[in-house]
Design an enzyme around this catalytic site. Structure first.
Site, PDB file in Angstrom:
ATOM      1  N   GLY A 249       0.781  -1.233   0.000  1.00  0.00           N
ATOM      2  CA  GLY A 249       0.000   0.000   0.000  1.00  0.00           C
ATOM      3  C   GLY A 249       0.810   1.280   0.000  1.00  0.00           C
ATOM      4  O   GLY A 249       0.252   2.362   0.161  1.00  0.00           O
ATOM      5  N   GLU A 291       4.503  -6.341   1.345  1.00  0.00           N
ATOM      6  CA  GLU A 291       3.987  -6.684   0.019  1.00  0.00           C
ATOM      7  C   GLU A 291       3.815  -5.473  -0.894  1.00  0.00           C
ATOM      8  O   GLU A 291       2.696  -5.125  -1.278  1.00  0.00           O
ATOM      9  CB  GLU A 291       2.618  -7.367   0.178  1.00  0.00           C
ATOM     10  CG  GLU A 291       2.612  -8.545   1.100  1.00  0.00           C
ATOM     11  CD  GLU A 291       1.219  -9.156   1.295  1.00  0.00           C
ATOM     12  OE1 GLU A 291       0.219  -8.406   1.331  1.00  0.00           O
ATOM     13  OE2 GLU A 291       1.143 -10.378   1.389  1.00  0.00           O
ATOM     14  N   PRO A 292       4.896  -4.810  -1.269  1.00  0.00           N
ATOM     15  CA  PRO A 292       4.748  -3.661  -2.170  1.00  0.00           C
ATOM     16  C   PRO A 292       4.343  -4.101  -3.582  1.00  0.00           C
ATOM     17  O   PRO A 292       4.851  -5.102  -4.094  1.00  0.00           O
ATOM     18  CB  PRO A 292       6.153  -3.053  -2.183  1.00  0.00           C
ATOM     19  CG  PRO A 292       7.065  -4.197  -1.877  1.00  0.00           C
ATOM     20  CD  PRO A 292       6.303  -5.090  -0.937  1.00  0.00           C
ATOM     21  N   GLY A 293       3.427  -3.380  -4.164  1.00  0.00           N
ATOM     22  CA  GLY A 293       3.022  -3.652  -5.541  1.00  0.00           C
ATOM     23  C   GLY A 293       3.249  -2.414  -6.384  1.00  0.00           C
ATOM     24  O   GLY A 293       4.238  -2.284  -7.107  1.00  0.00           O
ATOM     25  N   ARG A 294       2.327  -1.454  -6.217  1.00  0.00           N
ATOM     26  CA  ARG A 294       2.378  -0.202  -6.962  1.00  0.00           C
ATOM     27  C   ARG A 294       3.758   0.466  -6.899  1.00  0.00           C
ATOM     28  O   ARG A 294       4.274   0.937  -7.909  1.00  0.00           O
ATOM     29  CB  ARG A 294       1.336   0.757  -6.373  1.00  0.00           C
ATOM     30  CG  ARG A 294       1.151   2.060  -7.133  1.00  0.00           C
ATOM     31  CD  ARG A 294       0.326   3.063  -6.309  1.00  0.00           C
ATOM     32  NE  ARG A 294      -0.883   2.465  -5.770  1.00  0.00           N
ATOM     33  CZ  ARG A 294      -2.038   2.371  -6.410  1.00  0.00           C
ATOM     34  NH1 ARG A 294      -2.156   2.886  -7.609  1.00  0.00           N
ATOM     35  NH2 ARG A 294      -3.076   1.787  -5.856  1.00  0.00           N
ATOM     36  N   ARG A 331      -8.046   3.438 -14.937  1.00  0.00           N
ATOM     37  CA  ARG A 331      -7.987   3.994 -13.585  1.00  0.00           C
ATOM     38  C   ARG A 331      -8.665   5.354 -13.429  1.00  0.00           C
ATOM     39  O   ARG A 331      -9.131   5.691 -12.342  1.00  0.00           O
ATOM     40  CB  ARG A 331      -6.540   4.054 -13.078  1.00  0.00           C
ATOM     41  CG  ARG A 331      -5.957   2.661 -12.823  1.00  0.00           C
ATOM     42  CD  ARG A 331      -4.617   2.690 -12.123  1.00  0.00           C
ATOM     43  NE  ARG A 331      -4.692   3.174 -10.758  1.00  0.00           N
ATOM     44  CZ  ARG A 331      -4.313   4.373 -10.336  1.00  0.00           C
ATOM     45  NH1 ARG A 331      -3.788   5.237 -11.178  1.00  0.00           N
ATOM     46  NH2 ARG A 331      -4.436   4.714  -9.081  1.00  0.00           N
ATOM     47  N   TYR A 335     -11.562   5.361 -10.643  1.00  0.00           N
ATOM     48  CA  TYR A 335     -11.481   6.177  -9.442  1.00  0.00           C
ATOM     49  C   TYR A 335     -10.799   7.527  -9.636  1.00  0.00           C
ATOM     50  O   TYR A 335     -10.066   7.985  -8.779  1.00  0.00           O
ATOM     51  CB  TYR A 335     -10.898   5.438  -8.222  1.00  0.00           C
ATOM     52  CG  TYR A 335      -9.960   4.285  -8.460  1.00  0.00           C
ATOM     53  CD1 TYR A 335     -10.344   2.989  -8.096  1.00  0.00           C
ATOM     54  CD2 TYR A 335      -8.696   4.464  -9.019  1.00  0.00           C
ATOM     55  CE1 TYR A 335      -9.486   1.911  -8.289  1.00  0.00           C
ATOM     56  CE2 TYR A 335      -7.843   3.385  -9.209  1.00  0.00           C
ATOM     57  CZ  TYR A 335      -8.246   2.120  -8.839  1.00  0.00           C
ATOM     58  OH  TYR A 335      -7.411   1.057  -9.029  1.00  0.00           O
ATOM     59  N   CYS A 362     -16.168   3.652 -27.119  1.00  0.00           N
ATOM     60  CA  CYS A 362     -17.506   4.209 -27.251  1.00  0.00           C
ATOM     61  C   CYS A 362     -18.165   4.362 -25.894  1.00  0.00           C
ATOM     62  O   CYS A 362     -19.127   3.674 -25.555  1.00  0.00           O
ATOM     63  CB  CYS A 362     -18.336   3.340 -28.178  1.00  0.00           C
ATOM     64  SG  CYS A 362     -17.694   3.439 -29.841  1.00  0.00           S
ATOM     65  N   TYR A 391      -1.080  -1.330 -12.271  1.00  0.00           N
ATOM     66  CA  TYR A 391      -2.538  -1.298 -12.415  1.00  0.00           C
ATOM     67  C   TYR A 391      -2.993  -0.658 -13.727  1.00  0.00           C
ATOM     68  O   TYR A 391      -4.041  -0.012 -13.779  1.00  0.00           O
ATOM     69  CB  TYR A 391      -3.189  -0.601 -11.207  1.00  0.00           C
ATOM     70  CG  TYR A 391      -2.801  -1.268  -9.891  1.00  0.00           C
ATOM     71  CD1 TYR A 391      -3.238  -2.563  -9.612  1.00  0.00           C
ATOM     72  CD2 TYR A 391      -1.989  -0.636  -8.962  1.00  0.00           C
ATOM     73  CE1 TYR A 391      -2.867  -3.198  -8.433  1.00  0.00           C
ATOM     74  CE2 TYR A 391      -1.613  -1.262  -7.781  1.00  0.00           C
ATOM     75  CZ  TYR A 391      -2.060  -2.540  -7.523  1.00  0.00           C
ATOM     76  OH  TYR A 391      -1.686  -3.160  -6.357  1.00  0.00           O
TER      77      TYR A 391
HETATM   78  C1  LIG Z   1      -3.003  -5.070  -3.701  1.00  0.00           C
HETATM   79  C2  LIG Z   1      -2.341  -5.716  -2.564  1.00  0.00           C
HETATM   80  C3  LIG Z   1      -1.024  -5.394  -2.239  1.00  0.00           C
HETATM   81  C4  LIG Z   1      -0.246  -4.329  -2.965  1.00  0.00           C
HETATM   82  O1  LIG Z   1      -0.777  -3.075  -2.778  1.00  0.00           O
HETATM   83  P1  LIG Z   1      -0.013  -1.801  -3.400  1.00  0.00           P
HETATM   84  O2  LIG Z   1      -0.873  -0.671  -3.042  1.00  0.00           O
HETATM   85  O3  LIG Z   1       0.061  -2.022  -4.860  1.00  0.00           O
HETATM   86  O4  LIG Z   1       1.340  -1.772  -2.769  1.00  0.00           O
HETATM   87  C5  LIG Z   1      -0.422  -6.072  -1.200  1.00  0.00           C
HETATM   88  N1  LIG Z   1      -1.083  -7.031  -0.516  1.00  0.00           N
HETATM   89  C6  LIG Z   1      -2.362  -7.358  -0.791  1.00  0.00           C
HETATM   90  C7  LIG Z   1      -3.012  -8.420  -0.018  1.00  0.00           C
HETATM   91  C8  LIG Z   1      -3.030  -6.708  -1.813  1.00  0.00           C
HETATM   92  O5  LIG Z   1      -4.294  -7.032  -2.070  1.00  0.00           O
END
Ligand SMILES: *Cc1c(COP(=O)(O)O)cnc(C)c1O
Length: 432
Positions: A249, A291-294, A331, A335, A362, A391
Site C-alpha cells: 500500500g 507486500e509492495p506492488g504499486r 484507472r 477512481y 464508445c 494497475y
Molecule cells: C493489492 C495488494 C497489495 C499491494 O498493494 P499496493 O498498493 O500495490 O502496494 C499487497 N497485498 C495485498 C493483499 C493486496 O491485495
C-alpha cells in the site's frame, strides 16, 4: 522535473525513459505502448530488500504484489532480486510458475479463491496460502488432506484501520470483503480453527490496510494492533506464531501533490514499532513480510499514445483523442486517478495547453485525464502518460475488441518487448 527520475529530456527535446528516446520507441513499437524501466524496477526491489536488512536484521521477506503488473519477464526480475511473490489468482500463479518462480516463495491471496485454484496451489506447493475466511479455511484443509499434504497458512485479519485513502481501495476497516474481523472475535475463532485443522500449519497473520498511502502512521498502528493480536493468540491458545505479514500500500508519485515515503523510512519506523510492541506484549519478534506492488512498478512505467483528433469546444474544453483509452488504462474511469503527461516530441516546450485526454472507446466517460496541462499538441504527436507501470496493463481489457498494447522494457539504454502487442487473431482466438 518529472514525477519519476527515470524520465528526462534529450538534446532533441524528446522525452526519454531509462535514457531511451520515447519518440523512437513509439516509431519502433507503435502506439499505444506501455514502456517500463527495468533498471528502475530493480532499484525499487533492492530498496525494499535492503530496508529489511538494514532495519530488521534481514528477518523478513519483501514480496511483490504481482497484481500491480504481472508477466513472465516481471516474475523473473522479482526472483532475481530475491523477493517473494504475491499472487491473487490461478492466472497469476500460472504466470509465475511458467516463469520458473520458486513456488515456496509464492503467497496466494484473494477473498474467494476457487476450489480449482486451491487444488492448483496445493499441488504446486505454494509457500503460503493467505486464508481469507472460514469457508476457505475448510476448503484448504480438505484439499490438503486429499493431496496428503500439510499446507502452510496465514490468516488475513482486518485490523480495523482507516488508512485515509480512496474508499474503493481501503481494505483494513471492518466494512470490507477481505479477511477476518478482529473486533467481533471472528479473527480469534479463525485462528483456533486453523490451529485445530489437521492438514493446516498456521504460520502467522496478515493485514493489508489500503493502497496509495503516504503516511507511516497507519502502518505503525497496524503493526501495533497485529502484535497485540499475536499476544492474544499466545495467551488464549498457547501458540506463538512466527510470521507477521503487514501487506503493501505504499504510495507513489502521480503528481507533484503526492509526497511518497522513502521505503527505508517505512521499514525503519515500523521495525521500531514491532520491536517495542513485542517487548511490551511479551512475544518474540516475528519474521516480517511486506507486500509492495504499486511502488515497485508504478513510477517505472509510462504509456505512449499517438494523438488523433483534437476537438476544441470554445468555452467548454479541448478534447485530445488518442489511440488508446480505458482499455489500456481504466484507472481514471474507475477512481478518477490523477496522471501527468507530456507531449513526448515537444517535451522541452512549455505546458500551456489545458486538455481532456480522451480515449477511443464508445463511452463518454472514456477519459484518461481532465484539466491536464500539456504542450500544444496536434494530430500525429506522441503523448506520454506517466506513472502507468502499475494497475494499467494488469487492469487492461479488450473492450470494443481493441487489441492490448505491448509492454516494452528498457534497460541499460536498450529496449525489448516483454509482452507482444495483441493481434486481431488474438481477439477471436477463443471465439467458436
Ligand atoms: C493489492 C495488494 C497489495 C499491494 O498493494 P499496493 O498498493 O500495490 O502496494 C499487497 N497485498 C495485498 C493483499 C493486496 O491485495
Amino acid at each position: 522535473m518529472f514525477v519519476s527520475d527515470c524520465l528526462s529530456v534529450n538534446e532533441k527535446g524528446h522525452l526519454t525513459i531509462g535514457g531511451v528516446d520515447t519518440v523512437e520507441l513509439a516509431a519502433t513499437y507503435g502506439t499505444p505502448c506501455y514502456v517500463v524501466d527495468e533498471d528502475k524496477i530493480r532499484e525499487n526491489c533492492r530498496a525494499y530488500v535492503k530496508s529489511i536488512e538494514d532495519n530488521y536484521a534481514g528477518n523478513g521477506l519483501a514480496i511483490y504484489a504481482s497484481k500491480a503488473f504481472n508477466c513472465k519477464a516481471m516474475c523473473k526480475i522479482v526472483n532475481e532480486e530475491k523477493m517473494g511473490l504475491d499472487v491473487v489468482s490461478g492466472g497469476e500463479l500460472y504466470t509465475a510458475i511458467s516463469a520458473g518462480f520458486p513456488t515456496d516463495k509464492i503467497f496466494f491471496h484473494g477473498n474467494n479463491k476457487t476450489l480449482d485454484e486451491l487444488e492448483f496451489a496445493v499441488r504446486e506447493n505454494v509457500g503460503r496460502i493467505v486464508v481469507d475466511n472460514m469457508y476457505e479455511l475448510e476448503n484448504v484443509n480438505r484439499e490438503a488432506k486429499k493431496q496428503g499434504k500439510t499446507v502452510n497458512v496465514i490468516l488475513r485479519i482486518k485490523p480495523g484501520i482507516d488508512a485515509h485513502t480512496h474508499s474503493f481501495i481501503m481494505t483494513g476497516q471492518i466494512d470490507s470483503k477481505f479477511g477476518f474481523a478482529l473486533e467481533t472475535g471472528e479473527a480469534m475463532q479463525g485462528i483456533k480453527a486453523a490451529i485445530a485443522a489437521e492438514n493446516i500449519c498456521l504460520k502467522g497473520v496478515h493485514c493489508h490496510i489500503g493502497s496509495q498511502i503516504f503516511e507511516v502512521m497507519p502502518f505503525e498502528h497496524a503493526a501495533e494492533v497485529m502484535v497485540k493480536f499475536m499476544a492474544d493468540i499466545k495467551a488464549e491458545t498457547g501458540a506463538e506464531l512466527d510470521e507477521l505479514d503487514l501487506g503493501g500500500g505504499f504510495g507513489i508519485k502521480y503528481s507533484d501533490a503526492d509526497k511518497p515515503l522513502e521505503y527505508s523510512e517505512y521499514m525503519a519506523t515500523v521495525a521500531g514499532v514491532l520491536k517495542s510492541a513485542c517487548e511490551k506484549y511479551g512475544v518474540k519478534t516475528p519474521f516480517v513480510i511486506i507486500e509492495p506492488g504499486r511502488s515497485i512498478a508504478g513510477s517505472a512505467g509510462i504509456t505512449l499514445y499517438t494523438v488523433g483528433a483534437v476537438k476544441e469546444i470554445p468555452g467548454v474544453r479541448n478534447y485530445v483523442s488518442i489511440d488508446g483509452g480505458m482499455g489500456d488504462n481504466p484507472r481514471y474511469i474507475l477512481y478518477q486517478a490523477t496522471y501527468e503527461m507530456v507531449c513526448a516530441n515537444k517535451a522541452d516546450k512549455a505546458k500551456d495547453y489545458k486538455i481532456t485526454l480522451a480515449g477511443r472507446c464508445c463511452e463518454s466517460g472514456d477519459l484518461i485525464q481532465e484539466n491536464a496541462m500539456i504542450q500544444r499538441v496536434e494530430p500525429g504527436d506522441i503523448v506520454a502518460v506517466f506513472s502507468t507501470g502499475a494497475y494499467n496493463y494488469s487492469m487492461s481489457s479488450n473492450y470494443n475488441r481493441i487489441p492490448k498494447p505491448p509492454v516494452v522494457m528498457v534497460s541499460g539504454g536498450k529496449a525489448r518487448v516483454v509482452v507482444k502487442r495483441e493481434t486481431y487473431e488474438d481477439i477471436i482466438r477463443n471465439d467458436v
